[in-house]
Design an enzyme around this catalytic site. Structure first.
Site, mmCIF file in Angstrom:
data_model
loop_
_atom_site.group_PDB
_atom_site.id
_atom_site.type_symbol
_atom_site.label_atom_id
_atom_site.label_comp_id
_atom_site.label_asym_id
_atom_site.label_seq_id
_atom_site.Cartn_x
_atom_site.Cartn_y
_atom_site.Cartn_z
ATOM 1 N N CYS A 254 -6.221 78.394 89.114
ATOM 2 C CA CYS A 254 -5.200 78.699 90.109
ATOM 3 C C CYS A 254 -3.809 78.136 89.789
ATOM 4 O O CYS A 254 -2.842 78.885 89.689
ATOM 5 C CB CYS A 254 -5.700 78.204 91.457
ATOM 6 S SG CYS A 254 -4.441 78.042 92.689
ATOM 7 N N ASP B 156 -7.202 84.641 96.388
ATOM 8 C CA ASP B 156 -7.585 83.492 95.567
ATOM 9 C C ASP B 156 -8.974 83.702 94.945
ATOM 10 O O ASP B 156 -9.934 83.997 95.667
ATOM 11 C CB ASP B 156 -7.614 82.261 96.492
ATOM 12 C CG ASP B 156 -7.406 80.964 95.737
ATOM 13 O OD1 ASP B 156 -7.242 81.014 94.504
ATOM 14 O OD2 ASP B 156 -7.406 79.906 96.389
ATOM 15 N N ASP B 157 -9.080 83.544 93.637
ATOM 16 C CA ASP B 157 -10.381 83.674 92.953
ATOM 17 C C ASP B 157 -10.994 85.061 93.138
ATOM 18 O O ASP B 157 -12.212 85.204 93.223
ATOM 19 C CB ASP B 157 -11.391 82.622 93.455
ATOM 20 C CG ASP B 157 -11.162 81.248 92.858
ATOM 21 O OD1 ASP B 157 -10.108 81.044 92.234
ATOM 22 O OD2 ASP B 157 -12.037 80.369 93.017
ATOM 23 N N HIS C 195 0.100 76.633 94.094
ATOM 24 C CA HIS C 195 -1.009 75.726 94.364
ATOM 25 C C HIS C 195 -0.456 74.635 95.284
ATOM 26 O O HIS C 195 0.596 74.080 95.018
ATOM 27 C CB HIS C 195 -1.570 75.132 93.075
ATOM 28 C CG HIS C 195 -2.832 74.373 93.326
ATOM 29 N ND1 HIS C 195 -4.025 75.016 93.583
ATOM 30 C CD2 HIS C 195 -3.078 73.061 93.424
ATOM 31 C CE1 HIS C 195 -4.956 74.107 93.814
ATOM 32 N NE2 HIS C 195 -4.404 72.912 93.716
ATOM 33 N N ASP D 131 -5.401 85.751 91.804
ATOM 34 C CA ASP D 131 -4.739 84.817 90.875
ATOM 35 C C ASP D 131 -5.457 84.664 89.537
ATOM 36 O O ASP D 131 -4.884 84.176 88.570
ATOM 37 C CB ASP D 131 -4.456 83.450 91.531
ATOM 38 C CG ASP D 131 -5.708 82.694 91.930
ATOM 39 O OD1 ASP D 131 -6.818 83.283 91.926
ATOM 40 O OD2 ASP D 131 -5.590 81.491 92.249
ATOM 41 N N HIS D 132 -6.713 85.086 89.456
ATOM 42 C CA HIS D 132 -7.470 85.173 88.200
ATOM 43 C C HIS D 132 -8.835 85.761 88.524
ATOM 44 O O HIS D 132 -9.144 86.021 89.692
ATOM 45 C CB HIS D 132 -7.614 83.812 87.504
ATOM 46 C CG HIS D 132 -8.059 82.718 88.422
ATOM 47 N ND1 HIS D 132 -9.320 82.671 88.940
ATOM 48 C CD2 HIS D 132 -7.397 81.660 88.935
ATOM 49 C CE1 HIS D 132 -9.414 81.620 89.737
ATOM 50 N NE2 HIS D 132 -8.267 80.990 89.766
#
Ligand SMILES: *[C@@H]1O[C@H](CO)[C@@H](O)[C@H](O)[C@H]1NC(C)=O
Ligand SMILES: *[C@@H]1O[C@H](CO)[C@@H](O)[C@H](O)[C@H]1NC(C)=O
Ligand SMILES: *[C@@H]1O[C@H](CO)[C@@H](O)[C@H](O)[C@H]1NC(C)=O
Ligand SMILES: *[C@@H]1O[C@H](CO)[C@@H](O)[C@H](O)[C@H]1NC(C)=O
Ligand SMILES: *[C@@H]1O[C@H](CO)[C@@H](O)[C@H](O)[C@H]1NC(C)=O
Length: 501
Positions: free
Chosen positions: A74, A32-33, A128, A314-315
């Site tokens: 997200c 995540d992130d 999410h 996710d990004h």
């Protein structure tokens, strides 16, 4: 045989051997992130490299060095890559909306594997969480979803933006990702003997804020290794809409005390910037160690040769570059994310590609790698088409990483009700238009109205995107051709040769 035909022969041989084997499992890992802070991406100056497990995985995988998410938040990003469709098709632009309620009843990656004889199991953060996925999209999984509850390590959720958690405290309250990796190992053991191929999705919460990690990871990254960003200012001639005031970070008590507004060209004190960067890198090492634990369990179970492994963040993420933090932008830092795919028999010796790939490409690639029935390209209007994709299988890149491919990667980010930033990355440029957007039921930009902002960054001369060249007189031609690419979009045969409509 000459050199080329020998190479050709081995490519055919490896494909033939590969096609012969039994159905492969899939281990689907998500962080995540997580920006591409992995050894193999170094040279991009993303920070100190402390990811031994991801480095090893990368050496046996195809690493997509230029992979772009379709939306740097997200919920929208995951809704997009898990369905293989773009945000203007899922209609998810925020953290509250569930794609099945607004986009269509689309088949997801785990659901597709489940429908083709796989046991699909999900652990941690894949969709999410909460209402925005009807609690982890139950229809995607063969078994009950494993949610692990985080302990907040403070009096409230927002007390600390980061913390190195002492062992004594962790023994009492394990960190959530440790619970997730423990469950993943347990599930692997159960699935290994179940006699059915499995699709196991494991989603880690780190390095997302708050940056919480076991204490030892902090000492691995001494302060002296951590640099300040060299471009702690907004790009020259940046349009207002490109900015995000990173409230997500400022809400933490230890950051709120600095009264930062989050406006362009304001910043946090240098020591705070360094501490946050150091904490992020520590959280990355921690997540890497948990990935390592799951992978060594797979190895112990002797499943490495029978399992396709996918790893993505996710990004991307900003850590003070431009004075920005977190995501919610269309800058390279936010949309560029790590992606690697280990396919036994095809990527054993490591493959690196610099082609511009998009996260929507993941679904059709996994389907091809597992030799399930191929996905068709979605028609323009696909609300009622449950199985299709707006991406393209990357499998051919595994044997020919420089072969013919797309020439552009598209992303977007919304501002308020009626404005969208649409951005395209080509080999040389990032070009972005902030435009009027018609929401429900149209979900399309209105390019006939005047633009709210335009950005052009030359990645050859300015990889940090420090100078917006959109209004430079010698860039008129570049802007015109990039505008054409952006407006004709991903379906255009000019930018996406070989696309089968
Ligand atoms: C969505 O599709 C699934 C099959 O893929 C079906 O079981 C379910 O009832 C559908 N849901 C709605 C709301 O149509
Ligand atoms: C921010 O600082 C840069 C570099 O000094 C300057 O070029 C730019 O115009 C400033 N932007 C804003 C919005 O103040
Ligand atoms: C932040 O604002 C509060 C309330 O106005 C003030 O007491 C405090 O000194 C300010 N802190 C800084 C670092 O400027
Ligand atoms: C896995 O596959 C590789 C290459 O095909 C082979 O060399 C190796 O012996 C296999 N390992 C196991 C444990 O079967
Ligand atoms: C787009 O904007 C133009 C100019 O304001 C307007 O005439 C047109 O109706 C808009 N199109 C749509 C589909 O909203």
């Amino acid at each position: 045989m000459d050199g080329n035909s020998i190479v050709g022969f081995y490519i055919l041989l490896s494909i033939a051997l590969y096609v012969q084997g039994a159905k492969k499992n899939v281990l689907f890992l998500v962080a995540d992130d997580f920006r591409p802070n992995i050894g193999v991406y170094q040279g991009l100056n993303l920070g100190p490299n402390h990811t031994p497990n991801l480095d090893t995985l990368a050496s046996q995988s195809m690493v997509m060095k230029q992979a772009y998410v379709q939306y740097a938040v997200c919920g929208p990003s995951r809704s997009s890559f898990l369905t293989g469709r773009r945000p203007d098709t899922t209609h998810v632009y925020d953290l509250e909306t569930y794609f099945r309620n607004v986009g269509g009843n689309f088949t997801t990656i785990p659901q597709y594997f489940k429908n083709h004889g796989y046991t699909s199991v999900g652990i941690g953060k894949i969709f999410h969480p909460g209402l925005s996925s009807n609690y982890d999209d139950p229809i995607s999984w063969s078994k009950n979803y494993h949610v692990s509850q985080a302990h907040h390590y403070g009096h409230s959720r927002h007390s600390h933006s980061w913390r190195a958690v002492p062992d004594i405290e962790r023994q009492q309250f394990p960190l959530v990702d440790e619970m997730i990796s423990t469950q993943a190992k347990k599930s692997l053991n159960e699935l290994a003997t179940a006699g059915q191929p499995f699709f196991l999705a494991v989603g880690f919460h780190k390095p997302h804020l708050p940056f919480l990690f076991p204490q030892k990871f902090l000492s691995d990254i001494p302060v002296s290794m951590v640099d300040l960003p060299t471009n702690a200012y907004a790009p020259v001639d940046m349009p207002d809409k490109a900015w995000n005031n990173y409230a997500e970070l400022r809400v933490f008590n230890d950051i709120a005390v600095f009264n930062a507004t989050g406006n362009p060209n304001t910043t946090l004190p240098d020591n705070v910037v360094k501490d946050l960067r150091r904490a992020y890198f520590s959280a990355v090492s921690y997540m890497d160690s948990l990935v390592g634990e799951v992978l060594s369990e797979l190895k112990n179970l002797n499943l490495m040769n029978d399992t396709i492994i996918s790893f993505v963040g996710d990004h991307g993420y900003s850590l003070g570059e431009h004075g920005l933090w977190t995501k919610h932008t269309t800058f390279e830092d936010a949309v560029h994310a790590p992606m690697m795919l280990r396919v036994p028999g095809l990527t054993d010796h490591g493959v690196v590609t610099n082609q511009l790939v998009e996260f929507v490409d993941l679904f059709p690639t996994l389907v091809d790698a597992a030799r399930l029935p191929k996905l068709k390209i979605c028609p323009e209007e696909s609300t009622h088409v449950s199985v299709c994709t707006e991406g393209k299988s990357m499998l051919p890149l595994m044997t020919s990483p420089n072969g013919p491919w797309k020439m552009a990667a598209f992303s977007q980010n919304k501002r308020g009700k009626g404005i969208m930033g649409y951005t395209v990355r080509t080999d040389q440029y990032r070009y972005t238009e902030w435009t009027r957007f018609n929401g429900a039921p149209v979900f399309k930009p209105n390019y006939s109205r005047s633009l709210v902002g335009v950005e052009l960054y030359d990645h050859v001369k300015d990889p940090q995107e420090n100078v917006n060249l959109a209004h430079h007189h010698d860039k008129t031609d570049a802007v015109a051709s990039l505008k054409k690419i952006l407006h004709s979009g991903w379906r255009s045969k000019d930018t996406n040769p070989g696309i089968i409509g």
